[in-house]
Structures are given as structure tokens and as C-alpha cells.
Design a protein around this motif. Structure first.
Motif, short mmCIF file in Angstrom:
data_model
loop_
_atom_site.label_atom_id
_atom_site.label_comp_id
_atom_site.label_asym_id
_atom_site.label_seq_id
_atom_site.Cartn_x
_atom_site.Cartn_y
_atom_site.Cartn_z
N PRO A 1 39.41 27.09 53.05
CA PRO A 1 38.73 27.29 51.77
C PRO A 1 38.05 28.66 51.69
N ASP A 2 37.40 29.09 52.79
CA ASP A 2 36.77 30.41 52.80
C ASP A 2 37.81 31.51 52.63
N PHE A 3 38.94 31.36 53.31
CA PHE A 3 39.99 32.37 53.20
C PHE A 3 40.50 32.46 51.76
N LEU A 4 40.72 31.32 51.15
CA LEU A 4 41.21 31.32 49.76
C LEU A 4 40.16 31.89 48.81
N TYR A 5 38.91 31.52 49.04
CA TYR A 5 37.83 32.02 48.17
C TYR A 5 37.77 33.54 48.23
N HIS A 6 37.75 34.10 49.43
CA HIS A 6 37.60 35.54 49.57
C HIS A 6 38.87 36.29 49.15
N SER A 7 40.03 35.67 49.33
CA SER A 7 41.26 36.29 48.84
C SER A 7 41.24 36.40 47.32
N ARG A 8 40.83 35.32 46.67
CA ARG A 8 40.73 35.35 45.21
C ARG A 8 39.64 36.32 44.76
N ARG A 9 38.50 36.32 45.48
CA ARG A 9 37.40 37.23 45.12
C ARG A 9 37.87 38.68 45.17
N LEU A 10 38.54 39.06 46.21
CA LEU A 10 39.00 40.44 46.34
C LEU A 10 40.05 40.80 45.31
N LEU A 11 40.98 39.87 45.06
CA LEU A 11 42.02 40.12 44.07
C LEU A 11 41.40 40.35 42.69
N LEU A 12 40.49 39.47 42.31
CA LEU A 12 39.83 39.61 41.01
C LEU A 12 38.97 40.87 40.95
N SER A 13 38.25 41.15 42.02
CA SER A 13 37.36 42.31 42.03
C SER A 13 38.13 43.60 41.84
N TYR A 14 39.21 43.77 42.60
CA TYR A 14 40.01 45.00 42.47
C TYR A 14 40.69 45.08 41.10
N SER A 15 41.11 43.93 40.58
CA SER A 15 41.78 43.93 39.28
C SER A 15 40.81 44.32 38.17
N ILE A 16 39.62 43.73 38.19
CA ILE A 16 38.63 44.05 37.15
C ILE A 16 38.16 45.49 37.29
N GLU A 17 37.97 45.93 38.53
CA GLU A 17 37.57 47.33 38.74
C GLU A 17 38.61 48.28 38.13
N GLY A 18 39.89 47.98 38.38
CA GLY A 18 40.95 48.82 37.82
C GLY A 18 40.93 48.85 36.31
N LEU A 19 40.70 47.68 35.69
CA LEU A 19 40.63 47.61 34.24
C LEU A 19 39.45 48.42 33.70
N LEU A 20 38.30 48.30 34.35
CA LEU A 20 37.11 49.04 33.90
C LEU A 20 37.32 50.55 34.05
N ARG A 21 37.95 50.96 35.13
CA ARG A 21 38.18 52.40 35.31
C ARG A 21 39.18 52.92 34.27
N PHE A 22 40.15 52.10 33.90
CA PHE A 22 41.08 52.49 32.84
C PHE A 22 40.35 52.60 31.51
N MET A 23 39.47 51.63 31.22
CA MET A 23 38.68 51.69 29.99
C MET A 23 37.81 52.94 29.96
#
Length: 472
Positions: free
Chosen positions: A2-24
Motif C-alpha cells: 500500500p505504501d509503494f502504491l501510495y507513493h507511486s501515485r503521489r509522485l506520478l500526480l505531483s510531476y504531472s501537475i507540476e508539468g501542467l503548471l509550468r506549461f500554464m
């Protein structure tokens, strides 16, 4: 797993949102193509030197940033509950602010990140819930310590106090002195310094980084992230700037998660270890998300409040030479001066609350969800509490009644560390220099939230080494 899945999802979402914000950020900046007017620039007719009406108080204009106190006096006297154009209600009287601080059942400290940029059709509760969902995913800080309500706040404070109690802070004084002297050694013989860059920002950040057990070489990037975090609360940041700052906050939060993981895998006896222990204790309600957010909050507060007060302290000392001479003649008065600095130049001009239910203040109806700005800096000069409030008085009997560290259950847990840092820096400057002058412009940052000097260029004469030796 569960911890592995949580942190994998956290990192995926974090990098994705960061990329979107930098594009904006890139797209908005390109559209504006240099035509954007800088924050804090006054476009309206000049603000009068002696304000007479609430329209004269325009807190998002540069004149108010540089010297807001005459406007605060007008609000205290005539408009104790003043509604800004963005819908935020400002409270400026000491008694009103302390009453709100004590009434935690009616006035909430949570959802600070949603308050400043709230649009007219939005609800602070609904926007706060959106932030809570992001915090649960580990993407943004959750409400802890200064921005938590009961009963969570009591537990957060109990955990934080283990690492920042007055006895522990007292034991740090020799370390603070050493760090201050090392910084001064780099410039003191030159007879000049840009104080904010070379001491003000650096010393408090070095101390809090060391307390948390983080790498000293991470100073520059942590300071950069803290700067972006604070700018989102300024009230004047453009949508372009906010997009960039939010992207940097995502990176900052990832860093805090990384440091928490390191401390979990390699247990240690430091402030980060205190939060790790609490999060691992099954009897303690603190979660990993709250531990990360507490670390984040301590870094931001540690980066700015002490730095702000240090700069303002030296500025006040130079602007009041008779006070400087009085302290030089009796260094025991330095503690009282530090309290006067806190009172006269609050690092944070105020903090926010919002109403959980409908209420009325001074015949002004405040519906549930109303946003309130508690103006610490205005209350600190309330004539009904402080005699001659605009004057530096080293013999003030009630000097510690200021609200710079908040009031009630949310009084800042780092206040003793701030007092220690500022007292030591002032003492070292008084011992090692004389004839201090401000050698250039010393403007304040454009913000209705923080009253921080952008820079403080100083010139001084060097005192012979034996004076310094006496304090060693």
C-alpha cells in the motif's frame, strides 16, 4: 505494498501537475509578452499622506506596503471591521483580534491556502475541501500547527513542542552565536554588508535546516521554495506568478517527503526525528502527511519571520540612535528592544480566519464562510493597549503583550528561537561594529501579508577584536 502504491501515485500526480503548471506559466507569460505591470505598482490616484476615508486604504499598492501604519490607525479609529474589495474583512483593534483568537469554535484557522485567491462565487469551505483532497494524496501541505483546528491542533503542538521547547532553544545559543560569527567574519573587515542576503535570510534558515537534520548544502533551494510559498499569500501575485509558485511548492513538498523517508530509514535524534516518531507511533494520531506538512511549515516560518525581524531590528536601531546608545550603555536592555521590534514591525502583518457560522462584529454581519484578516501589526500599535504606540520604549511595562506571535492556542511555537536568534545577531553587530548607517535603498517586499525588507545595505566602522572577545 500500500505504501509503494501510495507513493507511486503521489509522485506520478505531483510531476504531472507540476508539468501542467509550468506549461500554464509559460503560456501566460508568453501571452503577456512583457506587458504585465509589476506587483505593487500604484495605478490609482496618489494615496494621501494622512488618510481620512477607507478608500484611502489600498493595501495592494506600494505606498501601503512601505508604511502601512497610518492606514492601520485610521481603521482602528473609524472602521474596526473593514471589508476589502476582494471580500476579506480586516480587524485592526487589539481586543477584537484577541477575542477572535480565543473563540476557536466560531473562527477557523484552516484552509489558509484557499482564502487569499478566493473568487466571488467560490466557498472557502468547498475550496478548502479540494485542498484537503490534494493534501491526502501527499501533493500539497495539509492543515497542521498554526493552521489546524482543535482537537488536531493540540496534538500537533505537543509534538512540535518536543523539539522547540524553551530549554532546548536555550541550549542552541552557543550554536547560533557560532553561526552568526562565522557569517560576520566573511564581511566585517570590509565595513559593509547587504544584511538581508548575507545574514538575515541565511542564519535562521541554516539553524532550522540543522535542527531538522537536512543537508546544509540544500540552503539555496529551500530558501527559493520558501520564497515562492510566501509569495502566494502576498495578495498581489499575478496568475502567472502563482502558477510558477505552485509548481515550485510541489517540488518543495516532494523534497519534504524525501527527507521524511530518509529519517524513517535512518532514525536520528533531531527535529525531523520527532515528527517521524510521532507518525510511527500507533497511539499518536499524527499521519505521514501531517509530519511532512509540519516540516514544510517550520521551514517556511523559519525562513522568513526571523529574517524579517532581524532586518527590521537593525533598521530601527539605526533610525533611533538614542536607543542604540542606551542599549550600548546597558546591554541588558537588548531583550526589551527585541520585543519592541516585534511589536512595531510584525514579520507577518496578519493571519487569516473564517467564520464557521453567521456572526456579527461591530454591527457588521459576517455570514458563515466570511474571510477575516487579523491584523497583528495594527493591533500592536493600538493606543488603548500601548502608550505612545509608535515609539520605541525600552522601559515599556507591557512590551510582551504584542500579537506578533499570534494569540491563544495558535501562539507561535518557534517564538523563543526567534527571540534568541535576533538578540544574538543584534548583540554581535553592537559588539563588532559602530557608526552603522543604511547606505542605500531599503524597500519592503510587495505584500499585504509579510513586512519584509527586500534588502538592507549597511556601512559601519569595525570595533577592535577585544570587544568581541569579551562576549565569546
Amino acid at each position: 505494498m500500500p505504501d509503494f502504491l501510495y507513493h507511486s501515485r503521489r509522485l506520478l500526480l505531483s510531476y504531472s501537475i507540476e508539468g501542467l503548471l509550468r506549461f500554464m506559466y509559460w503560456r501566460k507569460k508568453r501571452r503577456r509578452s512583457g506587458a504585465q505591470i509589476s506587483a505593487g505598482t500604484s495605478l490609482a490616484e496618489p494615496i494621501p499622506e494622512h488618510p481620512q476615508s477607507p478608500e484611502d486604504f489600498r493595501p495592494l499598492e506600494n505606498t501601503c506596503f512601505q508604511n502601512p501604519y497610518r492606514f492601520y490607525a485610521m481603521l482602528r479609529e473609524q472602521y474596526p471591521v473593514y471589508r476589502l474589495q476582494n471580500g476579506i474583512y480586516c480587524l485592526s483593534r487589539y481586543s477584537d483580534i484577541t477575542d477572535v483568537c480565543r473563540n476557536t469554535e466560531l473562527f477557523s484557522s484552516t484552509h489558509q491556502g484557499a482564502i487569499v485567491g478566493l473568487k466571488p462565487h467560490q466557498s472557502v469551505v468547498e475550496e478548502g475541501r479540494k485542498q484537503d483532497r490534494l493534501a491526502a494524496l501527499g501533493l500539497t501541505p495539509c492543515d497542521v500547527l498554526a493552521v489546524a483546528d482543535q482537537p488536531q491542533h493540540s496534538n500537533d503542538r505537543k509534538v512540535g513542542h518536543k523539539g522547540l521547547n524553551s530549554r532546548f532553544v536555550k541550549s542552541l545559543e552557543s550554536e547560533i552565536e557560532t553561526q552568526c560569527r562565522l557569517l560576520m567574519d566573511k564581511f566585517v573587515d570590509s565595513g559593509e554588508v547587504e544584511f538581508m542576503q548575507q545574514v538575515g535570510w541565511r542564519l535562521p534558515m541554516q539553524i532550522i535546516i540543522k535542527l531538522l537534520g537536512f543537508p546544509a548544502e540544500d540552503y539555496d533551494k529551500i530558501k527559493y521554495w520558501c520564497m515562492h510559498t510566501i509569495s502566494t499569500q502576498s495578495g498581489v501575485a499575478s496568475s502567472v506568478e502563482v502558477a510558477k509558485s505552485r509548481a515550485e511548492i510541489l517540488v518543495f513538498i516532494r523534497y519534504c517527503w524525501q527527507q521524511l523517508a530518509i529519517a524513517k530509514n535512518h532514525p536520528r535524534d533531531d527535529l525531523c526525528g520527532v515528527f517521524v516518531s510521532a507518525a510511527l507511533d500507533p497511539s499518536n494520531p499524527m499521519t505521514d502527511q501531517q509530519a511532512v506538512s509540519s516540516i514544510f511549515q517550520l521551514l517556511v516560518a523559519g525562513s522568513d519571520s526571523s529574517a524579517t525581524s532581524m532586518g527590521n531590528a537593525l533598521k530601527l536601531l539605526i533610525e533611533n540612535p538614542e536607543v542604540e546608545q542606551e542599549i550600548r550603555a546597558d546591554m541588558s536592555k537588548l531583550d526589551n528592544f527585541v520585543e519592541e521590534v516585534f511589536r512595531l514591525e510584525a514579520a507577518f502583518q496578519g493571519h487569516f480566519r473564517w467564520t464557521k457560522t453567521d456572526t456579527v462584529l461591530h454591527d457588521v454581519e459576517l455570514p458563515a464562510g466570511s474571510r477575516i484578516f487579523l491584523m497583528w501589526a495594527a493591533a500592536n500599535r493600538d493606543e488603548s493597549v500601548f502608550e505612545n504606540p509608535d515609539k520605541v520604549d525600552l522601559n515599556r511595562a507591557n512590551g510582551k503583550r504584542h500579537l506578533t506571535f499570534g494569540h491563544g492556542i495558535h501562539a507561535c511555537i518557534g517564538r523563543e528561537l526567534a527571540r534568541s536568534e535576533i538578540r544574538i545577531v543584534l548583540r554581535e553587530f553592537l559588539l563588532r561594529t559602530k557608526n552603522m548607517t543604511i547606505s542605500g535603498d531599503a524597500p519592503f517586499v510587495a505584500s499585504m501579508f509579510a513586512h519584509t525588507l527586500q534588502k538592507l545595505p549597511l556601512r559601519f566602522d569595525v570595533v577592535i577584536a577585544e570587544s568581541h572577545e569579551r562576549a565569546a
